[in-house]
Design an enzyme around this catalytic site. Structure first.
Site, PDB file in Angstrom:
ATOM      1  N   ILE A   1       7.018  -8.200  -2.943  1.00  0.00           N
ATOM      2  CA  ILE A   1       7.257  -8.920  -1.692  1.00  0.00           C
ATOM      3  C   ILE A   1       7.142 -10.427  -1.898  1.00  0.00           C
ATOM      4  O   ILE A   1       7.915 -11.206  -1.322  1.00  0.00           O
ATOM      5  CB  ILE A   1       6.261  -8.429  -0.607  1.00  0.00           C
TER       6      ILE A   1
ATOM      7  N   ASP B   1      -5.638 -17.254 -10.055  1.00  0.00           N
ATOM      8  CA  ASP B   1      -6.419 -16.046  -9.794  1.00  0.00           C
ATOM      9  C   ASP B   1      -7.039 -16.237  -8.417  1.00  0.00           C
ATOM     10  O   ASP B   1      -7.935 -17.078  -8.253  1.00  0.00           O
ATOM     11  CB  ASP B   1      -7.505 -15.865 -10.864  1.00  0.00           C
TER      12      ASP B   1
ATOM     13  N   TYR C   1      -8.842  -0.553   0.490  1.00  0.00           N
ATOM     14  CA  TYR C   1      -7.601  -1.250   0.873  1.00  0.00           C
ATOM     15  C   TYR C   1      -7.540  -1.420   2.397  1.00  0.00           C
ATOM     16  O   TYR C   1      -7.211  -2.495   2.905  1.00  0.00           O
ATOM     17  CB  TYR C   1      -6.410  -0.443   0.366  1.00  0.00           C
TER      18      TYR C   1
ATOM     19  N   LYS D   1      -7.465  -4.882   4.419  1.00  0.00           N
ATOM     20  CA  LYS D   1      -6.293  -5.243   5.229  1.00  0.00           C
ATOM     21  C   LYS D   1      -6.659  -5.443   6.702  1.00  0.00           C
ATOM     22  O   LYS D   1      -6.014  -6.226   7.403  1.00  0.00           O
ATOM     23  CB  LYS D   1      -5.187  -4.194   5.062  1.00  0.00           C
TER      24      LYS D   1
ATOM     25  N   VAL E   1       6.710  -0.319   1.086  1.00  0.00           N
ATOM     26  CA  VAL E   1       7.809  -1.188   0.668  1.00  0.00           C
ATOM     27  C   VAL E   1       8.107  -0.859  -0.792  1.00  0.00           C
ATOM     28  O   VAL E   1       7.185  -0.671  -1.593  1.00  0.00           O
ATOM     29  CB  VAL E   1       7.388  -2.670   0.760  1.00  0.00           C
TER      30      VAL E   1
HETATM   31  N1  LIG Z   1       4.365  -2.448  -1.312  1.00  0.00           N
HETATM   32  C1  LIG Z   1       3.918  -1.922  -0.187  1.00  0.00           C
HETATM   33  O1  LIG Z   1       4.196  -0.766   0.136  1.00  0.00           O
HETATM   34  C2  LIG Z   1       3.078  -2.776   0.748  1.00  0.00           C
HETATM   35  C3  LIG Z   1       2.903  -2.305   2.069  1.00  0.00           C
HETATM   36  C4  LIG Z   1       2.122  -3.058   2.929  1.00  0.00           C
HETATM   37  C5  LIG Z   1       1.549  -4.234   2.507  1.00  0.00           C
HETATM   38  N2  LIG Z   1       1.748  -4.644   1.227  1.00  0.00           N
HETATM   39  C6  LIG Z   1       1.106  -5.890   0.831  1.00  0.00           C
HETATM   40  O2  LIG Z   1       2.105  -6.807   0.436  1.00  0.00           O
HETATM   41  C7  LIG Z   1       1.579  -7.660  -0.574  1.00  0.00           C
HETATM   42  C8  LIG Z   1       2.490  -7.638  -1.779  1.00  0.00           C
HETATM   43  O3  LIG Z   1       2.607  -6.311  -2.258  1.00  0.00           O
HETATM   44  P1  LIG Z   1       3.670  -5.919  -3.376  1.00  0.00           P
HETATM   45  O4  LIG Z   1       4.138  -4.560  -3.054  1.00  0.00           O
HETATM   46  O5  LIG Z   1       4.654  -7.008  -3.522  1.00  0.00           O
HETATM   47  O6  LIG Z   1       2.716  -5.841  -4.653  1.00  0.00           O
HETATM   48  P2  LIG Z   1       3.053  -6.070  -6.203  1.00  0.00           P
HETATM   49  O7  LIG Z   1       2.043  -5.255  -6.928  1.00  0.00           O
HETATM   50  O8  LIG Z   1       4.502  -5.865  -6.480  1.00  0.00           O
HETATM   51  O9  LIG Z   1       2.743  -7.633  -6.424  1.00  0.00           O
HETATM   52  C9  LIG Z   1       1.438  -8.135  -6.318  1.00  0.00           C
HETATM   53  C10 LIG Z   1       1.337  -9.396  -7.138  1.00  0.00           C
HETATM   54  O10 LIG Z   1       0.009  -9.909  -6.995  1.00  0.00           O
HETATM   55  C11 LIG Z   1      -0.401 -10.412  -8.263  1.00  0.00           C
HETATM   56  N3  LIG Z   1      -1.864 -10.459  -8.338  1.00  0.00           N
HETATM   57  C12 LIG Z   1      -2.733  -9.428  -8.471  1.00  0.00           C
HETATM   58  N4  LIG Z   1      -3.988  -9.883  -8.542  1.00  0.00           N
HETATM   59  C13 LIG Z   1      -3.922 -11.236  -8.434  1.00  0.00           C
HETATM   60  C14 LIG Z   1      -4.895 -12.271  -8.444  1.00  0.00           C
HETATM   61  N5  LIG Z   1      -6.205 -12.003  -8.569  1.00  0.00           N
HETATM   62  N6  LIG Z   1      -4.475 -13.556  -8.306  1.00  0.00           N
HETATM   63  C15 LIG Z   1      -3.146 -13.850  -8.174  1.00  0.00           C
HETATM   64  N7  LIG Z   1      -2.188 -12.909  -8.174  1.00  0.00           N
HETATM   65  C16 LIG Z   1      -2.571 -11.611  -8.295  1.00  0.00           C
HETATM   66  C17 LIG Z   1       0.204  -9.426  -9.265  1.00  0.00           C
HETATM   67  O11 LIG Z   1       0.277  -9.970 -10.568  1.00  0.00           O
HETATM   68  C18 LIG Z   1       1.568  -9.162  -8.647  1.00  0.00           C
HETATM   69  O12 LIG Z   1       2.553 -10.063  -9.126  1.00  0.00           O
HETATM   70  C19 LIG Z   1       0.165  -7.159  -0.855  1.00  0.00           C
HETATM   71  O13 LIG Z   1      -0.775  -7.911  -0.109  1.00  0.00           O
HETATM   72  C20 LIG Z   1       0.197  -5.734  -0.368  1.00  0.00           C
HETATM   73  O14 LIG Z   1      -1.073  -5.252  -0.039  1.00  0.00           O
HETATM   74  C21 LIG Z   1       2.506  -3.950   0.338  1.00  0.00           C
END
Ligand SMILES: NC(=O)c1ccc[n+]([C@@H]2O[C@H](COP(=O)([O-])OP(=O)(O)OC[C@H]3O[C@@H](n4cnc5c(N)ncnc54)[C@H](O)[C@@H]3O)[C@@H](O)[C@H]2O)c1
Length: 279
Positions: free
Chosen positions: A19, A69, A172, A176, A212
Site C-alpha cells: 500500500i 526504522d 495486530y 490498529k 488488500v
Molecule cells: N494488506 C492488507 O490486507 C492490509 C489490510 C488492512 C490494513 N493494512 C495496513 O496497511 C499498511 C501497509 O500494509 P501492506 O499490505 O502494504 O504491507 P507490506 O508488508 O506490503 O509493506 C509493509 C512495509 O513496511 C516496512 N516495514 C516493516 N517494518 C518497518 C519498520 N520498523 N520501519 C520502517 N518500515 C518498516 C516493510 O519493509 C514493508 O515495505 C499496514 O499498516 C497494514 O497493517 C494492510
C-alpha cells in the site's frame, strides 16, 4: 482547478511495498512534486522510487529513497530532517509500515507488533507534525472561496481490525485500534507536546481497509490456506482490494477535495462490516 490533485511533497513510510508503494505511485499520478520513499528495507524503497518515475505527471517530480526504522525515534527524526532538507517541506505524510501478528504469539513478538504499528505511528505523527508546524500553509481556489489547505496532511494506516476483531489477532487488532486513537487525537486535540493540530491546520486521518493484495496478505495466505475461501465468503465483492484502490483514497484525503475532513477513519471494505453473518 481540479481539486483531486496533490501537487506537494509526500513522505511515505513503508514505501517499499504494498500500500505504501502504491500510495507513492498514486501521488506521482496526482501531480506530486516529489515523494520520499522511506522503509526499513532500503533496497525496496530505492526500487520503488525508480519505478515511480513512470507514473509521474509533474515534470519536476523527484523521488528519493531513505532507510527508516519506525521503532526508532532517532531514525524517524533523521528521516523528517532529510525530507525537509531535500524538499523544503512535507505536505503529505503516509504511515504504512507494518508487521503482522497472525496467531497467538510470545509476548516479545506482541511488543514488536505494537512497536511498529502503534508506537511507530505515534512517533511519526508527532515528529512530522512538529516539522509541518514550521511551514507556511498552502491554499486552493474553490468555487466559492479560497480554501486554506493548512500546513500539511497526515494519513495513517488503520485496518478493518481497527473496529472489528478476528480470532488469533490480538496484537495486530490492539495496535490498529490504537492507530485510530492516535489519529483522532492528533486530528483534533492538543495532543502531542501541546500541538493543536486542527487549529494549526494539520489534517490527520486514517484509512481502514479489509484484506488488500500485498506481500502482507501473501504471507497470511501461506499461514492460512483457507484465506481465499474466507475472502470470497466474507467480502460482498468476493475479492481483496487492490493496493491502488486504497492508495487512491489516501491521495483523496490529502487532496484539496478533502480540505474539510480531519480525524476520520475511512473504512475501505466493500461493505463487509455491514454484513451480519448468521452462521
Ligand atoms: N494488506 C492488507 O490486507 C492490509 C489490510 C488492512 C490494513 N493494512 C495496513 O496497511 C499498511 C501497509 O500494509 P501492506 O499490505 O502494504 O504491507 P507490506 O508488508 O506490503 O509493506 C509493509 C512495509 O513496511 C516496512 N516495514 C516493516 N517494518 C518497518 C519498520 N520498523 N520501519 C520502517 N518500515 C518498516 C516493510 O519493509 C514493508 O515495505 C499496514 O499498516 C497494514 O497493517 C494492510
Amino acid at each position: 482547478m481540479n481539486s483531486y490533485v496533490a501537487s506537494g511533497f509526500a513522505l511515505i513510510t513503508g514505501a517499499g511495498s504494498g500500500i505504501g508503494k502504491n500510495s507513492a505511485f498514486s501521488f506521482a499520478q496526482a501531480g506530486a512534486a516529489g515523494v520520499m520513499f522511506a522503509d526499513i528495507n532500503e533496497k525496496s524503497a530505492q526500487d520503488a522510487a525508480v519505478e515511480s518515475k513512470k507514473y509521474a505527471c509533474n515534470p519536476n517530480y523527484r523521488a528519493v529513497a531513505i532507510h527508516v526504522d519506525v521503532e526508532n525515534e532517532t531514525s524517524i527524526q533523521a528521516m523528517v530532517e532529510a525530507a525537509i532538507r531535500d524538499f523544503g517541506r512535507i505536505d503529505y505524510n503516509i504511515g504504512t509500515s507494518t508487521m503482522d501478528g497472525i496467531a497467538d504469539i510470545p509476548i516479545d513478538e506482541f511488543d514488536h507488533v505494537l512497536n511498529v504499528n502503534m508506537k511507530g505511528t505515534m512517533l511519526c505523527t508527532r515528529t512530522v507534525s512538529k516539522a509541518m508546524l514550521l511551514q507556511e500553509p498552502s491554499e486552493f481556489q474553490g468555487r466559492y472561496s479560497t480554501r486554506s489547505l493548512g500546513r500539511g496532511s497526515i494519513v495513517n494506516l488503520g485496518s478493518l481490525n481497527s473496529s472489528v476483531v478476528v480470532p488469533g489477532k490480538t496484537s495486530y487488532t490492539t495496535a490498529k485500534h490504537a492507530v485510530i486513537g492516535i489519529t483522532k487525537t492528533a486530528g483534533r486535540l492538543k495532543s502531542f507536546d501541546s500541538v493543536d493540530n486542527a487549529g494549526q491546520g494539520i489534517r490527520v486521518n486514517a484509512v481502514c481497509p479489509i484484506w488488500v493484495e500485498s506481500p502482507m496478505t501473501e504471507h497470511e495466505a501461506q499461514v492460512n490456506p483457507h484465506l481465499e475461501h474466507i475472502v470470497k465468503a466474507a467480502v460482498p465483492l468476493k475479492r481483496m482490494a487492490q493496493p491502488d484502490e486504497v492508495a487512491d483514497s489516501i491521495v483523496f484525503l490529502c487532496s484539496p477535495a478533502a480540505s474539510f475532513i480531519t480525524g476520520v477513519s475511512l473504512v475501505i471494505d466493500a461493505g463487509t462490516a455491514l454484513t451480519v453473518r448468521l452462521l
